[in-house]
Scaffold this active site. Structure first.
Site, mmCIF file in Angstrom:
data_model
loop_
_atom_site.group_PDB
_atom_site.id
_atom_site.type_symbol
_atom_site.label_atom_id
_atom_site.label_comp_id
_atom_site.label_asym_id
_atom_site.label_seq_id
_atom_site.Cartn_x
_atom_site.Cartn_y
_atom_site.Cartn_z
ATOM 1 N N ASP A 130 -4.451 -5.110 5.846
ATOM 2 C CA ASP A 130 -3.101 -5.368 6.379
ATOM 3 C C ASP A 130 -2.632 -6.804 6.179
ATOM 4 O O ASP A 130 -1.878 -7.342 6.999
ATOM 5 C CB ASP A 130 -3.026 -4.994 7.875
ATOM 6 C CG ASP A 130 -3.427 -3.560 8.116
ATOM 7 O OD1 ASP A 130 -3.170 -2.722 7.240
ATOM 8 O OD2 ASP A 130 -4.005 -3.281 9.184
ATOM 9 N N LYS B 86 -0.559 -6.623 1.295
ATOM 10 C CA LYS B 86 -0.784 -6.276 -0.118
ATOM 11 C C LYS B 86 0.416 -5.524 -0.702
ATOM 12 O O LYS B 86 0.857 -5.822 -1.813
ATOM 13 C CB LYS B 86 -2.056 -5.418 -0.262
ATOM 14 C CG LYS B 86 -3.327 -6.154 0.153
ATOM 15 C CD LYS B 86 -4.538 -5.253 0.109
ATOM 16 C CE LYS B 86 -4.562 -4.200 1.190
ATOM 17 N NZ LYS B 86 -4.691 -4.713 2.567
ATOM 18 N N GLY C 214 -2.408 1.669 4.457
ATOM 19 C CA GLY C 214 -0.975 1.765 4.745
ATOM 20 C C GLY C 214 -0.346 0.511 4.195
ATOM 21 O O GLY C 214 -0.548 -0.563 4.742
ATOM 22 N N HIS C 215 0.328 0.623 3.069
ATOM 23 C CA HIS C 215 0.909 -0.553 2.411
ATOM 24 C C HIS C 215 2.426 -0.520 2.579
ATOM 25 O O HIS C 215 3.098 0.356 2.053
ATOM 26 C CB HIS C 215 0.533 -0.572 0.923
ATOM 27 C CG HIS C 215 -0.937 -0.761 0.705
ATOM 28 N ND1 HIS C 215 -1.518 -0.817 -0.533
ATOM 29 C CD2 HIS C 215 -1.954 -0.934 1.592
ATOM 30 C CE1 HIS C 215 -2.828 -1.006 -0.406
ATOM 31 N NE2 HIS C 215 -3.110 -1.065 0.881
ATOM 32 N N THR D 245 -10.001 5.474 10.542
ATOM 33 C CA THR D 245 -8.634 6.010 10.578
ATOM 34 C C THR D 245 -8.655 7.540 10.634
ATOM 35 O O THR D 245 -7.609 8.172 10.743
ATOM 36 C CB THR D 245 -7.851 5.580 9.320
ATOM 37 O OG1 THR D 245 -8.558 6.058 8.168
ATOM 38 C CG2 THR D 245 -7.716 4.065 9.232
ATOM 39 N N GLN E 63 -7.486 -1.973 1.797
ATOM 40 C CA GLN E 63 -8.337 -2.579 2.843
ATOM 41 C C GLN E 63 -8.500 -4.078 2.559
ATOM 42 O O GLN E 63 -7.588 -4.674 2.018
ATOM 43 C CB GLN E 63 -9.706 -1.878 2.937
ATOM 44 C CG GLN E 63 -9.656 -0.471 3.524
ATOM 45 C CD GLN E 63 -9.185 0.582 2.558
ATOM 46 O OE1 GLN E 63 -9.732 0.751 1.482
ATOM 47 N NE2 GLN E 63 -8.159 1.332 2.934
ATOM 48 N N THR F 169 -15.457 -0.005 5.593
ATOM 49 C CA THR F 169 -14.986 1.245 5.011
ATOM 50 C C THR F 169 -16.010 1.695 3.966
ATOM 51 O O THR F 169 -17.036 1.039 3.771
ATOM 52 C CB THR F 169 -13.562 1.097 4.439
ATOM 53 O OG1 THR F 169 -13.066 2.406 4.103
ATOM 54 C CG2 THR F 169 -13.505 0.196 3.206
ATOM 55 N N THR G 10 -2.039 4.319 11.477
ATOM 56 C CA THR G 10 -2.386 4.995 12.737
ATOM 57 C C THR G 10 -1.533 4.550 13.923
ATOM 58 O O THR G 10 -1.596 5.149 14.989
ATOM 59 C CB THR G 10 -3.863 4.712 13.100
ATOM 60 O OG1 THR G 10 -4.022 3.285 13.188
ATOM 61 C CG2 THR G 10 -4.811 5.257 12.049
ATOM 62 N N ARG H 39 -3.100 -3.852 16.499
ATOM 63 C CA ARG H 39 -4.132 -4.589 15.766
ATOM 64 C C ARG H 39 -4.678 -5.719 16.643
ATOM 65 O O ARG H 39 -3.915 -6.345 17.393
ATOM 66 C CB ARG H 39 -3.533 -5.182 14.485
ATOM 67 C CG ARG H 39 -3.106 -4.120 13.483
ATOM 68 C CD ARG H 39 -2.387 -4.734 12.286
ATOM 69 N NE ARG H 39 -1.955 -3.708 11.340
ATOM 70 C CZ ARG H 39 -0.897 -3.825 10.533
ATOM 71 N NH1 ARG H 39 -0.166 -4.917 10.547
ATOM 72 N NH2 ARG H 39 -0.578 -2.858 9.700
HETATM 73 P P1 GDP Z 1 -1.111 -4.091 3.651
HETATM 74 O O1 GDP Z 1 -1.929 -2.969 4.152
HETATM 75 O O2 GDP Z 1 -1.941 -5.258 3.210
HETATM 76 O O3 GDP Z 1 -0.133 -3.680 2.578
HETATM 77 O O4 GDP Z 1 -0.253 -4.615 4.881
HETATM 78 P P2 GDP Z 1 0.558 -3.704 5.949
HETATM 79 O O5 GDP Z 1 1.761 -3.185 5.284
HETATM 80 O O6 GDP Z 1 -0.341 -2.732 6.583
HETATM 81 O O7 GDP Z 1 0.893 -4.778 7.045
HETATM 82 C C1 GDP Z 1 1.640 -5.927 6.771
HETATM 83 C C2 GDP Z 1 2.903 -5.929 7.649
HETATM 84 O O8 GDP Z 1 3.526 -7.195 7.605
HETATM 85 C C3 GDP Z 1 3.967 -4.963 7.149
HETATM 86 O O9 GDP Z 1 4.699 -4.499 8.244
HETATM 87 C C4 GDP Z 1 4.839 -5.838 6.241
HETATM 88 O O10 GDP Z 1 6.159 -5.352 6.138
HETATM 89 C C5 GDP Z 1 4.799 -7.144 6.968
HETATM 90 N N1 GDP Z 1 4.838 -8.343 6.124
HETATM 91 C C6 GDP Z 1 4.296 -8.534 4.894
HETATM 92 N N2 GDP Z 1 4.439 -9.818 4.517
HETATM 93 C C7 GDP Z 1 5.093 -10.451 5.517
HETATM 94 C C8 GDP Z 1 5.491 -11.815 5.736
HETATM 95 O O11 GDP Z 1 5.275 -12.707 4.927
HETATM 96 N N3 GDP Z 1 6.107 -12.099 6.922
HETATM 97 C C9 GDP Z 1 6.352 -11.133 7.863
HETATM 98 N N4 GDP Z 1 6.946 -11.510 8.974
HETATM 99 N N5 GDP Z 1 5.976 -9.852 7.691
HETATM 100 C C10 GDP Z 1 5.339 -9.521 6.545
HETATM 101 P P1 IMO Z 2 -4.892 -1.382 4.250
HETATM 102 O O1 IMO Z 2 -5.039 -1.011 2.792
HETATM 103 C C1 IMO Z 2 -6.859 -2.166 8.037
HETATM 104 C C2 IMO Z 2 -10.522 0.081 8.894
HETATM 105 C C3 IMO Z 2 -10.465 1.091 10.018
HETATM 106 C C4 IMO Z 2 -11.915 1.049 10.475
HETATM 107 C C5 IMO Z 2 -12.687 0.881 9.185
HETATM 108 C C6 IMO Z 2 -13.191 2.175 8.579
HETATM 109 O O2 IMO Z 2 -3.645 -0.899 4.865
HETATM 110 O O3 IMO Z 2 -5.140 -2.831 4.442
HETATM 111 P P2 IMO Z 2 -12.066 4.291 7.422
HETATM 112 O O4 IMO Z 2 -10.866 5.090 7.806
HETATM 113 O O5 IMO Z 2 -11.944 3.623 6.101
HETATM 114 O O6 IMO Z 2 -13.331 5.045 7.576
HETATM 115 O O7 IMO Z 2 -12.140 3.123 8.541
HETATM 116 O O8 IMO Z 2 -11.769 0.265 8.270
HETATM 117 N N1 IMO Z 2 -9.472 0.274 7.853
HETATM 118 C C7 IMO Z 2 -8.404 -0.523 7.709
HETATM 119 N N2 IMO Z 2 -7.975 -1.556 8.464
HETATM 120 N N3 IMO Z 2 -6.187 -1.831 6.919
HETATM 121 C C8 IMO Z 2 -6.622 -0.810 6.145
HETATM 122 O O9 IMO Z 2 -6.053 -0.522 4.952
HETATM 123 C C9 IMO Z 2 -7.753 -0.081 6.553
HETATM 124 N N4 IMO Z 2 -8.432 0.975 6.054
HETATM 125 C C10 IMO Z 2 -9.490 1.170 6.845
HETATM 126 O O10 IMO Z 2 -9.577 0.690 11.021
HETATM 127 O O11 IMO Z 2 -12.139 -0.099 11.256
HETATM 128 MG MG MG Z 3 -2.049 -1.735 5.849
#
Ligand code: GDP
Ligand code: IMO
Ligand code: MG
Length: 425
Positions: free
Chosen positions: A16, A19, A43-44, A132, A227, A242, A304, A308
């Site tokens: 998170d 990416k 979840g991207h 997850t 991840q 993971t 989910t 966090r």
């Molecule tokens: P990922 O799994 O690495 O793709 O990240 P997620 O999408 O799960 O979580 C990142 C969250 O932060 C998302 O809600 C994005 O829209 C948001 N986000 C990403 N970059 C920035 C940033 O530079 N500033 C802020 N405020 N939000 C961001």
């Molecule tokens: P993105 O790509 C954050 C965490 C889960 C758990 C552990 C194992 O969005 O960054 P799993 O479902 O893989 O068996 O869970 O890894 N986890 C993540 N945490 N971002 C993710 O993906 C994750 N994918 C798995 O919360 O602790």
């Molecule tokens: Mg994510």
């Protein structure tokens, strides 16, 4: 961004990091975007024209119609999630069948894999991983046990036999675990089988040949990780990890790439740290500051919805991640969230059993006390800054501190979720 032939984008913390946003923002520089591991546990999120999109299996380059997107052999696919994502893209007027290709070697997540995930977790008591529950662990288990189903099996006349056999074996396991599957499985099974029609509409490829040909033809590839490094199967705090290799090396096995083609490794770092699920998190904050980070950063899971865990930036873990991945550049995200912190703490060492160290401990049950260096906060909204020069001095000092400590250039500064809120340096 300059690139050789294959650049890699991956998370350097616990997932998170942003990416999805960064991949979407740099996709114009590439011809191909390819996911190399993980599955619907990811979840991207990305944002443009005021709309937020969340992708789980599909690469984050998909919104750029002219770019090729590839789901590599290292990814595990749940046909149900895949269908939902495709339906959402088609509803937007996109035609993913034209620019999304899927490796024949990618493994399939079966409904019973998800139930097994739940069954195993429910028996772990206070040792729960906090999965997850998308079936990731059981699917990769079958992959290594050589009993998994792959995308190429969908092309075979014996697919149904293989599916029924795998399902029967899983049911046996579920029964041994005393997990009641009778209410959930029939519906899930039906939905899964129906979703296969969407998957079958796509072109299945040998991604290793295809990517090799793209590269020979002068195209550039961006490999997208899921991840984060601290959740890597080998190098995270096992067992709280993971089930795949989230690190740069995973891009080569997860896509079938020649390592000689590697160019930049762009590591994504959030200005603070977050983690969902259980496991060590040395800089975790349990106080009002942690709550403030969660609230201001909207730190709730994209997959989910879970809150966090939040804490300060951890340079011990970050330096470890930089080393393992051979990171050439950092993309710093979400520092804009810390607009009203008088002081920002950065962890520069750990105390483990009273001893000072800058190395990551291997055991996941040791007591780690973070040692902090305080930095002055910038106390102003930076989300509208369009150039590095416009940023307040305290923000620049914070960037310079991280660059000096890590000896790595921060070449992208992200200041908001939107694709345009990105400064390239
Ligand atoms: P990922 O799994 O690495 O793709 O990240 P997620 O999408 O799960 O979580 C990142 C969250 O932060 C998302 O809600 C994005 O829209 C948001 N986000 C990403 N970059 C920035 C940033 O530079 N500033 C802020 N405020 N939000 C961001
Ligand atoms: P993105 O790509 C954050 C965490 C889960 C758990 C552990 C194992 O969005 O960054 P799993 O479902 O893989 O068996 O869970 O890894 N986890 C993540 N945490 N971002 C993710 O993906 C994750 N994918 C798995 O919360 O602790
Ligand atoms: Mg994510």
């Amino acid at each position: 961004m300059e690139h050789k032939k294959i650049d890699i984008v991956l998370g350097l913390q616990w997932g998170d990091e942003g990416k999805g946003k960064i991949v979407d923002a740099v996709t114009p520089n590439y011809d191909v975007v390819a996911r190399f591991q993980g599955g619907p546990n990811a979840g991207h999120s990305l944002e443009f024209n005021g709309i937020r999109h969340v992708l789980h299996i599909i690469p984050s380059g998909i919104f750029h119609k002219e770019k090729i997107n590839v789901i590599g052999n290292g990814v595990v696919i749940d046909p149900i999630t895949f269908k939902e994502e495709i339906d959402a893209l088609e509803a937007m007027g996109l035609t993913p069948t034209a620019n999304l290709f899927i490796s024949k070697k990618a493994h399939l997540i079966l409904p019973t894999h998800k139930l097994l995930d739940a069954a195993y977790e429910s028996r772990k008591g206070d040792q729960k991983i906090g999965s997850t529950l998308k079936g990731i662990g059981p699917t990769y288990t079958d992959k290594t046990a050589r009993t998994g189903l792959r995308v190429c099996d969908l092309l075979s006349d014996t697919f149904n036999d293989k599916y029924q056999k795998a399902k029967a074996q899983h049911i046996e396991l579920l029964d041994q675990l005393h997990f009641d599957h009778s209410t959930m499985l029939p519906d899930l099974d039906q939905k899964w089988l129906a979703s296969l029609a969407t998957l079958r509409k796509f072109t299945f490829i040998d991604s290793e040949y295809e990517l090799y040909d793209y590269i020979q033809g002068g195209k550039s590839v961006l490999a997208e990780g899921a991840q984060g490094t601290m959740l890597d199967l080998e190098f995270g705090a096992y067992p709280f990890v993971t089930s795949s290799n989230t690190i740069a090396a995973g891009a080569f096995t997860g896509l079938g790439l020649d390592p000689h083609f590697a160019g930049k490794v762009l590591g994504i770092v959030k200005g603070y740290c977050t983690r969902v699920g259980s496991g060590p998190f040395p800089t975790e904050l349990f106080d009002a500051t942690g709550e403030q980070l969660r609230k201001q950063g909207n730190e709730y899971g994209a997959t989910t919805g879970r809150p966090r865990r939040c804490g300060w930036l951890d340079l011990v873990a970050l330096k470890y991640a930089l080393m393992i991945n051979g990171v050439t550049d950092i993309a710093l995200t979400k520092a804009d969230v810390m607009s009203n912190f008088e002081t920002i703490q950065i962890c520069t060492a750990y105390k483990v059993n009273g001893e000072l160290t800058t190395k990551m401990p291997t055991a996941s049950d040791v007591d780690i006390e973070p040692v902090y260096t305080p930095l002055k906060g910038w106390m102003q909204d930076v989300s509208q800054c369009k150039t590095y020069e416009e940023l307040p001095q305290a923000f620049k000092d914070y960037i310079q501190f991280i660059e000096q400590e890590t000896r790595t250039k921060i070449s992208i500064v992200s200041l908001g979720p939107d694709r345009d809120a990105t400064i390239f340096r």
